[in-house]
Design a protein around this motif. Structure first.
Motif, PDB file in Angstrom:
ATOM      1  N   SER A 103     -12.251  11.029  -4.059  1.00 37.53           N
ATOM      2  CA  SER A 103     -13.598  10.466  -4.159  1.00 37.53           C
ATOM      3  C   SER A 103     -13.634   9.606  -5.416  1.00 37.53           C
ATOM      4  CB  SER A 103     -14.658  11.573  -4.240  1.00 37.53           C
ATOM      5  OG  SER A 103     -14.432  12.423  -5.347  1.00 37.53           O
ATOM      6  N   ASN A 105     -16.004   7.972  -8.081  1.00 32.79           N
ATOM      7  CA  ASN A 105     -17.374   8.220  -8.492  1.00 32.79           C
ATOM      8  C   ASN A 105     -17.931   7.227  -9.502  1.00 32.79           C
ATOM      9  OD1 ASN A 105     -17.813  10.744  -6.958  1.00 32.79           O
ATOM     10  ND2 ASN A 105     -16.170  11.516  -8.265  1.00 32.79           N
ATOM     11  N   LEU A 129     -13.688   8.814   2.014  1.00 32.09           N
ATOM     12  CA  LEU A 129     -15.004   8.380   2.457  1.00 32.09           C
ATOM     13  C   LEU A 129     -14.961   8.103   3.952  1.00 32.09           C
ATOM     14  CD1 LEU A 129     -17.871   7.627   1.479  1.00 32.09           C
ATOM     15  CD2 LEU A 129     -17.023   5.297   1.104  1.00 32.09           C
ATOM     16  N   THR A 138     -21.708  10.215   1.661  1.00 28.12           N
ATOM     17  CA  THR A 138     -21.174  11.437   1.068  1.00 28.12           C
ATOM     18  C   THR A 138     -19.646  11.408   1.082  1.00 28.12           C
ATOM     19  OG1 THR A 138     -23.084  12.667   1.932  1.00 28.12           O
ATOM     20  CG2 THR A 138     -21.217  13.964   1.109  1.00 28.12           C
ATOM     21  N   TRP A 139     -19.040  11.787  -0.055  1.00 25.56           N
ATOM     22  CA  TRP A 139     -17.590  11.943  -0.118  1.00 25.56           C
ATOM     23  C   TRP A 139     -17.199  13.274   0.523  1.00 25.56           C
ATOM     24  CZ3 TRP A 139     -14.700   7.910  -1.624  1.00 25.56           C
ATOM     25  CH2 TRP A 139     -15.310   6.915  -2.391  1.00 25.56           C
ATOM     26  N   TYR A 140     -15.926  13.396   0.867  1.00 23.21           N
ATOM     27  CA  TYR A 140     -15.460  14.621   1.512  1.00 23.21           C
ATOM     28  C   TYR A 140     -15.634  15.851   0.623  1.00 23.21           C
ATOM     29  CZ  TYR A 140     -13.432  12.454   5.646  1.00 23.21           C
ATOM     30  OH  TYR A 140     -13.256  11.806   6.829  1.00 23.21           O
ATOM     31  N   ASP A 141     -15.623  15.663  -0.693  1.00 22.23           N
ATOM     32  CA  ASP A 141     -15.811  16.828  -1.569  1.00 22.23           C
ATOM     33  C   ASP A 141     -17.282  17.210  -1.698  1.00 22.23           C
ATOM     34  OD1 ASP A 141     -16.889  14.908  -3.230  1.00 22.23           O
ATOM     35  OD2 ASP A 141     -15.365  15.090  -4.789  1.00 22.23           O
ATOM     36  N   THR A 143     -19.856  15.329  -2.829  1.00 23.07           N
ATOM     37  CA  THR A 143     -20.653  14.574  -3.788  1.00 23.07           C
ATOM     38  C   THR A 143     -21.257  13.343  -3.115  1.00 23.07           C
ATOM     39  OG1 THR A 143     -18.701  13.341  -4.524  1.00 23.07           O
ATOM     40  CG2 THR A 143     -19.269  15.329  -5.749  1.00 23.07           C
ATOM     41  N   VAL A 145     -22.465   9.505  -2.581  1.00 23.51           N
ATOM     42  CA  VAL A 145     -21.872   8.225  -2.952  1.00 23.51           C
ATOM     43  C   VAL A 145     -22.808   7.503  -3.922  1.00 23.51           C
ATOM     44  CG1 VAL A 145     -21.130   5.968  -2.114  1.00 23.51           C
ATOM     45  CG2 VAL A 145     -20.590   8.035  -0.800  1.00 23.51           C
TER      46      VAL A 145
END
Length: 336
Positions: A103, A105, A129, A138-141, A143, A145
């Motif tokens: 991700s 950030n 992504l 939203t990112w895969y972890d 969090t 975007v």
């Protein structure tokens, strides 16, 4: 088993404690790794404060992926994997090492990744992504975007739900998730993952032979001690569970000991990312002195024991016989 460990099985890495260190109370201890001296002497000691021992950036790749492309940045570890994979397999690969696709950030992280990618022979790199209908929030972890670096006009295709970083232009483009591309894994930088060895596994029932592979990926018994018969022991195993280990071929071919039914094989870490159970099937519990003093036993995630049967290494349910316990007991000798 260390009698001071309240019946907890553990082994020690000599870099953490010396062999005379007393047991420290810590309910969250986990398996450490046997040193060569402990393997020879069959002595074990528990250590404390190891619940966060998972991954060190250099160990994240290095031996396991036979790649030097690992980097620390701002408390995180990144691996640039040049082996192309479809997006779902790339995620499974990263998750096997307790991470996920990267991700991005903020701009400084983007610049670090983009500039690093320029030094490598890869042009298109999956990032973590994925969206739907050109919505990427939203990112895969997990969090949200908050930073993007889309190429002008991107995203431009609602049928393309994955995203790659273009190395030459340092921007992002949507793409089909079925494309096989290089990718970046990210995880938190943690204390060092222990990769000890290499060791030879010698079964008690056939003490003149070693476990090894010959011509096929099936593990058999051979009377020769070569790198193809030796293993590095990773602790914790690739599921990251407490009290677990995984065995990697000492010839650095990225092959890991893996269970398929009753058979014990050497399988490529890369080639099996599509198997969602691969990490579990490649992780074992190792116990010292369970049946015979000076020997270890290896149990699969479903409770079967690795044992020698008909000259092969197999996975079988426990049988309450002396012959079974002998066939499931192994000594570990340093491969010199």
């Amino acid at each position: 088993m260390d009698t001071s460990s309240n019946d907890k099985d553990c082994v020690l890495n000599n870099e953490l404690m010396d062999e005379t260190s007393p047991l420290q109370d810590d309910a969250s201890y986990q398996y450490i790794q046997m040193t060569k001296q402990h393997a020879a002497n069959s002595k074990t000691t528990c250590s404390r404060d190891v619940s966060t021992r998972k991954l060190k950036c250099k160990s994240f790749s290095g031996y396991l992926t036979n790649s030097p492309n690992t980097y620390n940045y701002n408390g995180h570890c990144y691996e640039f994997v040049e082996q192309p994979m479809v997006q779902s397999d790339a995620r499974l690969y990263c998750q096997a090492f307790n991470g996920d696709l990267v991700s991005v950030n903020d701009e400084s992280e983007h610049d670090f990744l983009a500039n690093t990618a320029l030094t490598l022979p890869i042009s298109s790199i999956y990032i973590g992504l994925a969206g739907s209908g050109n919505i990427y929030d939203t990112w895969y972890d997990g969090t949200p975007v908050g930073f993007t670096r889309w190429r002008s006009g991107e995203p431009n295709n609602i049928a393309e739900e994955c995203v790659f970083h273009r190395t030459s232009s340092k921007d992002w483009i949507d793409t089909s998730c079925n494309r096989a591309l290089a990718f970046i894994c990210e995880s938190e930088s943690r204390k060092e993952l222990i990769l000890d060895g290499p060791y030879l596994l010698k079964p008690n029932i056939n003490s003149a032979y070693y476990v090894g592979v010959h011509n096929t990926n099936q593990l058999w018994l051979f009377n020769q001690s070569t790198s193809s018969n030796a293993f590095y022991v990773q602790s914790p195993g690739i599921t990251w569970q407490n009290s677990s280990v995984s065995f990697f071929s000492a010839d650095k071919t990225r092959n890991v000991m893996h269970i398929v039914g009753e058979n014990v094989l050497l399988q490529s870490l890369y080639d099996n990312t599509h198997n969602v159970d691969f990490a579990q099937e490649s992780t074992f519990t190792m116990v010292e002195g369970e049946f015979l003093q000076g020997f270890v036993t290896l149990r699969t995630s479903t409770g079967e024991y690795l044992r020698v049967s008909g000259g092969q290494l197999m996975a079988h349910a426990y049988e309450n016989t002396t012959a079974f316990e002998s066939s499931a007991s192994f000594q570990m000798f340093p491969f010199l």
